[in-house]
Design a protein around this motif. Structure first.
Motif, PDB file in Angstrom:
ATOM      1  N   ASN B 119       0.818  -1.206   0.000  1.00 21.59           N
ATOM      2  CA  ASN B 119       0.000   0.000   0.000  1.00 21.59           C
ATOM      3  C   ASN B 119       0.854   1.258   0.000  1.00 21.59           C
ATOM      4  N   VAL B 120       2.057   1.154   0.541  1.00 17.24           N
ATOM      5  CA  VAL B 120       2.960   2.308   0.567  1.00 17.24           C
ATOM      6  C   VAL B 120       3.840   2.344  -0.679  1.00 17.24           C
ATOM      7  N   CYS B 121       4.482   1.208  -0.970  1.00 21.41           N
ATOM      8  CA  CYS B 121       5.538   1.194  -1.996  1.00 21.41           C
ATOM      9  C   CYS B 121       5.182   0.425  -3.269  1.00 21.41           C
ATOM     10  N   VAL B 144      -0.218 -12.270  -3.096  1.00 23.85           N
ATOM     11  CA  VAL B 144      -0.237 -10.928  -3.701  1.00 23.85           C
ATOM     12  C   VAL B 144      -1.413 -10.138  -3.120  1.00 23.85           C
ATOM     13  N   PRO B 145      -1.143  -8.972  -2.548  1.00 27.89           N
ATOM     14  CA  PRO B 145      -2.248  -8.181  -1.976  1.00 27.89           C
ATOM     15  C   PRO B 145      -3.337  -7.927  -3.017  1.00 27.89           C
ATOM     16  N   SER B 146      -4.570  -8.124  -2.595  1.00 28.50           N
ATOM     17  CA  SER B 146      -5.695  -8.043  -3.536  1.00 28.50           C
ATOM     18  C   SER B 146      -6.395  -6.697  -3.488  1.00 28.50           C
ATOM     19  N   ILE B 160      -2.486  -1.455  -7.112  1.00 27.23           N
ATOM     20  CA  ILE B 160      -2.124  -2.734  -7.732  1.00 27.23           C
ATOM     21  C   ILE B 160      -3.355  -3.215  -8.487  1.00 27.23           C
ATOM     22  N   ASP B 161      -3.294  -3.104  -9.797  1.00 21.25           N
ATOM     23  CA  ASP B 161      -4.458  -3.503 -10.591  1.00 21.25           C
ATOM     24  C   ASP B 161      -4.379  -4.984 -10.969  1.00 21.25           C
ATOM     25  N   GLU B 167       0.855 -10.460 -12.937  1.00 20.62           N
ATOM     26  CA  GLU B 167       2.317 -10.537 -13.079  1.00 20.62           C
ATOM     27  C   GLU B 167       2.974 -11.023 -11.788  1.00 20.62           C
ATOM     28  N   LEU B 168       2.574 -10.433 -10.677  1.00 20.01           N
ATOM     29  CA  LEU B 168       3.210 -10.784  -9.404  1.00 20.01           C
ATOM     30  C   LEU B 168       2.913 -12.242  -9.011  1.00 20.01           C
TER      31      LEU B 168
END
Lengths: 584, 584
Positions: B119-121, B144-146, B160-161, B167-168
Motif C-alpha cells: 500500500n505504501v511502496c 499478492v495483496p488483492s 495494484i491492478d 504478473e506478481l
C-alpha cells in the motif's frame, strides 16, 4: 447431442459475474437440482436443499430456481466419484466406451495409467488415449507410464525413457507419473528410474507407487523419492506403514485383485483422509454386476465404515491426493460433478451430472458417442517371420519344469513333471496329462522371437487359444494341444489385428478382434461383455479349460516376468525367483 | 555462518540416490536427530526413533547414524509449524528480523500477505519483501495483496491492478492472491475484483478470503469464485458455514484479534482437517510472551483439543490448503522442517530444524543475519505541502461528531459531543473534556491532503503523537492537544522517514524510526519491543493516554475506512455505516 465442458484455465469476469449472481438468486441458474439430500464431505453431514449450477460449476446450495430444473425427489446427492488408479485397457474398451460404461455408475473422474497401450504403441498410444478421452464426458486424467518396457527380459512395442516421460508429463491432462512398478530399480538407485522420478518432481507432478510387500527401510527409501500412493498393500500392517510414511493408500477392488476387504478393517477416523478407492483392472462383467466406485463404497459401508467416510474416500480424498482442487465435493465453486443415489447403503445411481450436465440416467449414458480415429493404433500385430516350426519343442528329457497355474492368482508355481516325447524328439501333448505347450510370439517388431514353455493346471484338452493381451509387453500368447491348431490361432489373430482366437478341430471356433493395439475393442461394453462370456464358455465347454479358471484373464498374465515363480516371454522361459532365464 | 536450503525444482538422480542410500542405512545421513518421540500427523500417533536427513530432506525414520548426530533426548519431534496468514509488517520488523524472532518458537513456514508495504511502496515493496525473505531461514511464501488501495476513500501510496496482480502471481514464491477484503466488491461483481480473482484462478493459485459476518447466499457467492480460506469467522456458526462450503478456516490468535478461543469449541474430529492456525497481526511482545503458532497449539490443547489434531492444524492442514506438498509432516521425502519440544502441553521449543539444518536452539536463532538493502523502500514520507495551518479545524457549532474509541476494538462508535470553540472560530482542546483533534496527512504523493476529525476515549491530555502506521493506506495519523505539538510530531516523523514520534511540552519526548516504508524497523525484535514498550509507557504516563488502551496499535486503525463506525482518512471524516464522507 448433449454437450459437456472440460475444465480449462480461461476464467473471465463474465463467467464469475454470472455465477455470483446465481449464487445470490439474482438470476436463474442454468440448472438446478431440486430437493436433494446433499452429502457434505467437508463438514461430514447431510443438508437438504437445491444445488444451483452456472456454466458447469456449482454456484450455491440453498433454495434456487433455474432455466432447467431437475427434481432429485429426495435422492442423496454425493460428489462425482473418482477412481484413483485404473488401466482402461483391462476393460477391453476404448476410452469413449469405458466412459459410457462407468459414468452411469457415478464415476465422473478417473486417474488412468495407459501402461498397456503404451507398451504396444509408445507415445502414439499415449496420444491416442489423450485424444479419445476428449470424446467422453468422463474426465480422464492421465499418468505417464513409468515402466515401459516392464522388464528387460522381453520385447515390448516401445521404450519410454526419462526424456520422453518429461515431455509427456507436460500435457495439461497429465497429473503425474504412473505406478512405479520397478521398485527394485528405485531402491537400488537405477539411474533411468531416478531420472524419471526427477522429471516428475521437477514438474511438481504426483508419482504413483506399486510396491507389494516392501516394508521397513526399503519402503521408506521408495517413499523418500516422493512416491505418493500405493494400491498394492495386502495387509493392514503394510497399509499402516504406508500411511504413517505419508502415502495415500488406494484400496483396490478390481475384477481379479481385491485388497479392499482386508484393508477396510485398518481404516480409522484418524487415517481415513489418507485412503482412496481404485479398481486398477476391471472387466465389463464386474462393473455391470457390482458397479464401479459406487460398488466399492457400498462394500466399505457393508464392511462397517461410516457412509460419509466411504464417500470421502471415493471423492474428496482422491481429489486432494492428485491436486484436483476443482472437484471432490458438492460446494460453491467446485465442478458440478454430482451423483444422485437412492440411499446410502446400496448406492444405486439414478442420475449423474458432469460439469453440470445430466450425463447419465437410470443406467444409461446420455451423450451421443463419437469415436476417435484408431488407425494410428491399429494393425499392431507384426509376425511375418513366424512359422509353425518355431513352435517345435525338442526335449532331451521327459522330466520338465512346467508353469503351474494357481486358480484365481497371477502368481504361478514351478512344477516338476514328466511328459511324453514324440518320435521327432519333441514334446507331444498327451491327453492323460494336463500339460500343454505355451508359446509367446513377439508381435511388435517382426523379430521372429518365440519363447516356449509348458503349462499345467489350465486344463485345455482340445484345440488352441491365442491372444494379444499378454502383460506387460503384450506379445502373443498361444496355448494348445497341437502346433497346427496353435498356428491357425496365431495366424488368425494376426489377420484380425489382434484380440482373441479359439481353435478347435483344426478350425476357428470363435474370435474377438481387438483392433486398438490388440488390447481394446472398438465395440461397446455390452457387446464386449457378451463376446467375452461366449468365448469363455466355449473355452470351458469346447476346449476343456478348467471351470474354476478364467480362460482369458488367467492366460494373459503367463508372460509377466515380474510376478513369481515361472513365466515365459518371447525370449524364453523365465524363473522369476532367480530373475534369470531357465531351461524347460 | 550456517547455511540453509531453499526448495528448488532442481532434482537430480544424484540427490535421490544419496537419499535412497541413506534411507536404507547404506551410507551415513548428513544429519540424524536421535531418540525422538516423533509425532505422526498422518497416522495420528507417536513413534520413537531417529530421523535421518539427506540434503535437507527426510530420508527415513528408524535407527540411523549420521555425519552429524543430534540427540533429541526424548523430546517430541513435531513438524515445522506454519502460520497460514500473517502480515509481517504488523510486527514492525523486517522479514529477516521476523524470521529471527519466530523460528525459535518453531515456525518454519509462513504465508505472508505484504499488504501494508505494498500500500505504501507498490510493486517495489513487494519485490523488497521477496528479496528480504531470501535472507531468512524461515520459508516465507507470499500472497499478492488483492486490495491496494483498500478503499477509494483515501490516498494510498500505490495501486495494484489486476494486470499487476497477474504478473506478481507468477513469482515462484507466491502461492496465491491475498485476503480478498473487498467482499462487497466480489459479491457485487466489481469488474476489477473479478479480474484479479480470474488471474489467480487462471494460474491455479490459491485465494485467501476475509469476509467477517458474511453469511448465507452472500458467503456462497463469495466462495463460488474460488476463495478458499477465511480467518475472520467470529462465531462457530460462521466457521461451520465456511467449512461446509468448502473453505479452510484459519483460527486467528494475533496480538489484538483472537477468534481461536471461540472457534476451538466448534472443532470436531470430522471437520478439523479444514482448520488452520494463523496470527494475522503480531507484535514482538506477544510472541515473546506467548509464542507463535506453538502458543496457538498450546491454547488449542488447553481448550480441550487433542494435541495431534492441534499440531495437524499448525502443519499438515496448512500445507494441504496452500498446496505445499513438500512439507507439513515428518516423513520420508518431506522437507526436514522439524521442531523438538519438551512436551505436548506447553510446547516449549528446544530445537528447530529447517530444511535439515539446526536453525534455532533454546530460543536463539543460529544463522548469521544479513540484511537486504532497504533504500528502495526508504524515504517514504512526502509531505512538502504540509503546514500547521492545515490542522486548523474551524467549527460552526459546538455540537460535533467524535470518533469514539472502544477499548480493545478497532470498531469505533460515532459519539455526539459538545466542544470548546476558540476566539479564532476553531476547535480548541479543553482539558475538561476527553476530546482531541486527530489528523490524517497524506504522505505518499505530496498532495497536501489533510483530513481532520475529533477523537474521544483515547485520553491524551498532553502533547501529541504522530505515526506513519495508519491502516491500510499508511498516511500519517497525528493526535494532540495543540496544533504546534502535532506539527512538531509530524515534521519530526518526516525527517526520520516515518515511524512513531511523541511530543510533550513543545519538545520531542520519544521516537522510533521505521525506515522501511514507514512501517518496519531495521532493528531486531528485542530492540523494537523495548522501544515500543518505552513509547507506550511514555504515552500512558507522560501524555495521559488511558492505561487500558494500547496507544500506538489503537491509533493506527483510526484511518481504516472499512471498519465501522466513524473513521478519518486524508480525504476527511468518513461514516463507514453509510459509506460516505461526513461533516464533523
Amino acid at each position: 447431442m448433449l454437450l459437456f465442458y472440460k475444465t480449462e484455465l480461461n476464467m473471465t469476469h463474465d463467467i464469475l459475474r454470472k455465477r455470483i449472481e446465481i449464487a445470490q438468486g439474482k438470476r436463474p441458474a442454468d440448472t438446478v437440482i431440486k430437493n436433494a439430500k446433499i452429502v457434505n464431505v467437508y463438514s461430514h453431514d447431510i443438508t437438504e436443499g437445491d444445488i444451483a449450477i452456472s456454466d458447469g460449476i456449482i454456484a450455491g446450495i440453498g433454495t434456487y430456481s433455474g432455466v432447467n430444473e431437475i427434481n432429485a425427489d429426495g435422492c442423496y446427492a454425493i460428489p462425482g466419484l473418482i477412481d484413483s488408479h485404473i488401466h482402461i485397457e483391462s476393460s477391453f474398451l476404448s476410452p469413449e466406451e469405458f466412459g459410457r460404461m462407468v459414468v452411469p455408475f457415478g464415476t465422473t473422474t478417473i486417474i488412468a495409467d495407459p501402461h498397456e497401450i503404451v507398451n504396444v504403441c509408445g507415445e502414439e498410444g499415449f496420444r491416442y488415449m489423450l485424444e479419445a478421452a476428449k470424446r467422453t464426458a468422463l474426465d480422464i486424467k492421465f499418468m505417464v507410464p513409468s515402466c515401459v518396457p516392464c522388464s528387460p527380459f522381453e520385447n515390448s512395442g516401445a521404450v519410454i525413457d526419462a526424456k520422453t516421460v518429461a515431455e509427456l508429463l507436460q500435457n495439461e491432462n497429465v497429473v503425474g507419473l504412473a505406478e512405479f512398478m520397478n521398485y527394485v530399480g528405485v531402491i537400488n538407485s537405477d539411474e533411468e528410474c531416478l531420472n524419471k522420478i526427477s522429471a516428475a518432481l521437477n514438474q511438481n507432478k504426483r508419482i504413483d507407487g506399486h510396491a507389494p510387500g516392501l516394508l521397513g527401510a526399503g519402503r521408506q527409501a521408495y517413499i523418500s523419492t516422493g512416491i505418493l500412493t500405493d494400491h498394492e498393500c495386502s495387509t493392514i500392517e503394510e497399509m499402516q506403514q504406508s500411511i504413517a510414511n505419508g502415502m495415500f493408500v488406494e484400496l483396490r477392488n478390481g475384477s481379479a485383485c481385491h485388497n479392499l476387504y482386508v484393508l477396510i478393517k485398518g481404516i480409522t477416523p484418524n487415517n481415513s483422509r489418507r485412503c482412496l478407492l481404485c479398481s486398477d483392472d476391471m472387466q465389463p462383467v464386474t462393473i455391470f454386476e457390482n458397479g464401479h466406485i459406487n460398488g466399492d463404497i457400498k462394500a466399505c459401508v457393508e464392511g462397517g465404515l461410516d457412509p460419509i467416510t466411504a464417500i470421502q474416500m471415493g471423492s474428496l480424498n482422491a481429489a486432494e491426493c492428485y491436486g484436483l482442487t476443482d472437484r471432490g465435493a458438492i460446494s460453491a465453486g467446485k465442478r458440478a460433478d454430482i451423483v444422485l443415489t437412492d440411499n446410502l447403503t446400496d448406492f444405486n445411481v439414478r442420475k449423474v451430472f458432469i460439469n453440470g450436465t445430466l450425463t447419465a440416467e437410470n443406467g444409461t449414458y446420455l451423450p451421443q458417442i463419437t469415436k476417435q480415429d484408431i488407425s494410428a493404433v491399429s494393425g499392431s500385430v507384426h509376425i511375418d517371420k513366424f512359422s509353425s516350426d518355431k513352435l517345435r519343442l525338442s526335449l532331451s528329457s521327459q522330466n520338465v519344469k512346467a508353469i503351474g497355474i494357481i486358480p484365481g492368482n497371477i502368481v504361478t508355481k514351478c512344477i516338476n513333471a514328466a511328459v511324453t516325447i514324440g518320435d521327432d524328439g519333441c514334446f507331444q501333448f498327451d491327453p492323460k496329462h494336463d500339460i500343454v505347450k505355451i508359446a509367446v510370439i513377439e508381435r511388435h517388431h517382426n523379430t521372429g522371437n518365440v519363447g516356449l514353455g509348458l503349462l499345467t493346471g489350465y486344463g485345455i484338452r482340445h484345440g488352441a487359444i491365442a491372444i494379444t493381451i499378454a502383460h506387460d509387453s503384450h506379445n502373443i500368447i498361444a496355448v494348445g494341444v497341437s502346433d497346427e491348431e496353435m498356428t491357425l490361432a496365431i495366424k488368425t489373430l494376426a489377420e484380425q489385428g489382434g484380440g482373441i482366437v479359439l481353435v478347435k478341430d483344426g478350425k476357428v471356433l470363435d474370435k474377438m478382434p481387438l483392433p486398438i493395439a490388440g488390447l481394446m475393442s472398438d465395440k461397446d461394453a455390452r457387446t464386449v461383455e457378451a463376446n467375452l462370456k461366449r468365448i469363455n464358455t466355449a473355452a470351458h465347454e469346447q476346449l476343456g479349460v478348467d471351470t474354476y479358471i478364467e480362460p482369458i484373464s488367467t492366460l494373459c498374465f503367463m508372460s509377466l516376468p515380474v510376478i513369481p515363480e515361472l513365466k515365459v516371454t518371447d525370449k524364453g522361459l523365465f524363473d522369476v525367483r532367480r530373475f534369470e532365464f531357465t531351461e524347460i
